[in-house]
Design a protein around this motif. Sequence first.
Motif, mmCIF file in Angstrom:
data_model
loop_
_atom_site.group_PDB
_atom_site.id
_atom_site.type_symbol
_atom_site.label_atom_id
_atom_site.label_comp_id
_atom_site.label_asym_id
_atom_site.label_seq_id
_atom_site.Cartn_x
_atom_site.Cartn_y
_atom_site.Cartn_z
ATOM 1 N N VAL A 146 28.590 -33.095 23.006
ATOM 2 C CA VAL A 146 28.376 -34.274 23.839
ATOM 3 C C VAL A 146 28.457 -35.520 22.964
ATOM 4 N N ALA A 147 29.093 -36.543 23.487
ATOM 5 C CA ALA A 147 29.247 -37.798 22.754
ATOM 6 C C ALA A 147 28.060 -38.715 23.017
ATOM 7 N N HIS A 148 27.817 -39.616 22.073
ATOM 8 C CA HIS A 148 26.828 -40.677 22.299
ATOM 9 C C HIS A 148 27.552 -42.023 22.416
ATOM 10 N N GLY A 149 26.796 -43.065 22.722
ATOM 11 C CA GLY A 149 27.383 -44.357 23.023
ATOM 12 C C GLY A 149 27.809 -45.167 21.809
ATOM 13 N N ILE A 150 28.777 -46.040 22.023
ATOM 14 C CA ILE A 150 29.258 -46.940 20.978
ATOM 15 C C ILE A 150 28.109 -47.796 20.443
ATOM 16 N N GLY A 151 27.288 -48.311 21.353
ATOM 17 C CA GLY A 151 26.180 -49.169 20.948
ATOM 18 C C GLY A 151 25.094 -48.443 20.186
ATOM 19 N N SER A 152 25.102 -47.124 20.255
ATOM 20 C CA SER A 152 24.125 -46.325 19.512
ATOM 21 C C SER A 152 24.600 -45.985 18.108
ATOM 22 N N ASP A 153 25.879 -46.225 17.834
ATOM 23 C CA ASP A 153 26.468 -45.852 16.546
ATOM 24 C C ASP A 153 27.613 -46.812 16.235
ATOM 25 N N PRO A 154 27.292 -48.081 15.988
ATOM 26 C CA PRO A 154 28.348 -49.093 15.817
ATOM 27 C C PRO A 154 29.320 -48.794 14.685
ATOM 28 N N GLU A 155 28.847 -48.134 13.628
ATOM 29 C CA GLU A 155 29.708 -47.849 12.489
ATOM 30 C C GLU A 155 30.489 -46.544 12.648
ATOM 31 N N HIS A 156 30.270 -45.872 13.758
ATOM 32 C CA HIS A 156 30.930 -44.593 14.050
ATOM 33 C C HIS A 156 30.705 -43.584 12.929
ATOM 34 N N SER A 157 29.445 -43.361 12.638
ATOM 35 C CA SER A 157 29.068 -42.403 11.599
ATOM 36 C C SER A 157 29.025 -40.968 12.106
ATOM 37 N N GLY A 158 28.989 -40.819 13.429
ATOM 38 C CA GLY A 158 28.804 -39.493 14.018
ATOM 39 C C GLY A 158 27.354 -39.199 14.344
ATOM 40 N N MET A 159 26.452 -40.070 13.877
ATOM 41 C CA MET A 159 25.017 -39.913 14.139
ATOM 42 C C MET A 159 24.518 -41.059 15.021
ATOM 43 N N LEU A 160 23.719 -40.717 16.028
ATOM 44 C CA LEU A 160 23.096 -41.747 16.848
ATOM 45 C C LEU A 160 22.077 -42.506 16.006
ATOM 46 N N GLN A 161 22.208 -43.818 15.972
ATOM 47 C CA GLN A 161 21.322 -44.662 15.175
ATOM 48 C C GLN A 161 20.180 -45.253 16.000
ATOM 49 N N ARG A 162 20.453 -45.561 17.251
ATOM 50 C CA ARG A 162 19.414 -46.175 18.082
ATOM 51 C C ARG A 162 19.699 -45.917 19.558
ATOM 52 N N PHE A 163 18.663 -45.996 20.356
ATOM 53 C CA PHE A 163 18.778 -45.928 21.809
ATOM 54 C C PHE A 163 18.665 -47.348 22.373
ATOM 55 N N SER A 164 19.171 -47.530 23.569
ATOM 56 C CA SER A 164 18.960 -48.791 24.279
ATOM 57 C C SER A 164 19.056 -48.557 25.775
ATOM 58 N N ASN A 165 18.227 -49.272 26.496
ATOM 59 C CA ASN A 165 18.237 -49.230 27.957
ATOM 60 C C ASN A 165 18.848 -50.501 28.542
ATOM 61 N N GLU A 166 19.340 -51.385 27.679
ATOM 62 C CA GLU A 166 19.839 -52.681 28.122
ATOM 63 C C GLU A 166 21.216 -52.570 28.762
ATOM 64 N N VAL A 167 21.409 -53.339 29.830
ATOM 65 C CA VAL A 167 22.712 -53.409 30.484
ATOM 66 C C VAL A 167 23.713 -54.005 29.495
ATOM 67 N N ASN A 168 24.911 -53.443 29.481
ATOM 68 C CA ASN A 168 26.012 -53.868 28.609
ATOM 69 C C ASN A 168 25.807 -53.512 27.130
ATOM 70 N N SER A 169 24.805 -52.721 26.817
ATOM 71 C CA SER A 169 24.589 -52.333 25.427
ATOM 72 C C SER A 169 25.561 -51.258 24.973
ATOM 73 N N GLU A 170 26.145 -50.528 25.909
ATOM 74 C CA GLU A 170 27.037 -49.399 25.631
ATOM 75 C C GLU A 170 26.362 -48.362 24.740
ATOM 76 N N ALA A 171 25.042 -48.276 24.855
ATOM 77 C CA ALA A 171 24.268 -47.346 24.040
ATOM 78 C C ALA A 171 23.729 -46.213 24.895
ATOM 79 N N THR A 172 23.468 -45.113 24.244
ATOM 80 C CA THR A 172 22.774 -43.986 24.874
ATOM 81 C C THR A 172 21.311 -44.375 25.057
ATOM 82 N N CYS A 173 20.704 -43.915 26.129
ATOM 83 C CA CYS A 173 19.276 -44.176 26.320
ATOM 84 C C CYS A 173 18.504 -42.859 26.315
#
Length: 217
Positions: free
Chosen positions: A104-131
């Motif tokens: 399963v993939a995670h969001g761009i906003g959760s891994d901006p550097e594309h490391s393959g590891m989720l760095q953070r969660f976000s519930n914000e609209v337009n964050s493009e992050a996994t929550c």
Amino acid sequence: MASGAVVSACASRTIETAMAPAPLPAPSPIPIPRAPEVAAARVPGVPVGVRPELFKKALAALNRHSMRIPSHDRIAIADFATSSNNPRFHVINLGTGQVERFLVAHGIGSDPEHSGMLQRFSNEVNSEATCEGAFLTADYYVGKHGDSQRLLGLDPTNNNALDRAIVVHSAWYANADMIDRHGKLGRSQGCFAVGETELAKLFERLGPGRMIYSAKV
């Protein structure tokens, strides 16, 4: 690009017997070392391959939201403490303990550097992050990613899921060949994106009215 491998080892031994005119008593049995087991397998009630602390939190979420979740026979756990090159989306039959795993993939906003590891969660609209938190699987529909399933966020950490269109869908960037080529999956816009050939199986196992628990423990 990182890739992981599980290495197991086994030990062998040779027992020598002395030659003597008369038979000698048989030597006492020496225990043969066993290969290491997955840690979760040694914890009663925890499905093999699922981390005990994460499973405990998922069950607590299921109990907490029990009145809003119609079906308690199966749950899914997205373990975002591990890299996207591992099958970290666990669908668990709570009756039998059987586990089926999906990439399963995670969001761009959760891994901006594309490391393959989720760095953070976000519930914000337009964050493009996994929550993170507990989700209720809802109805199916056909959208820009094809067959998809809506999700309702049940916690303050994911209650914008419906407005953000956080759904389950398939994507080319979540196919297993991405790992062979890049060592990791691509990234979604916060959705639970799985491989194109895996979606039908996942929908069959999960269905509407069950819980997905997303966390990094």
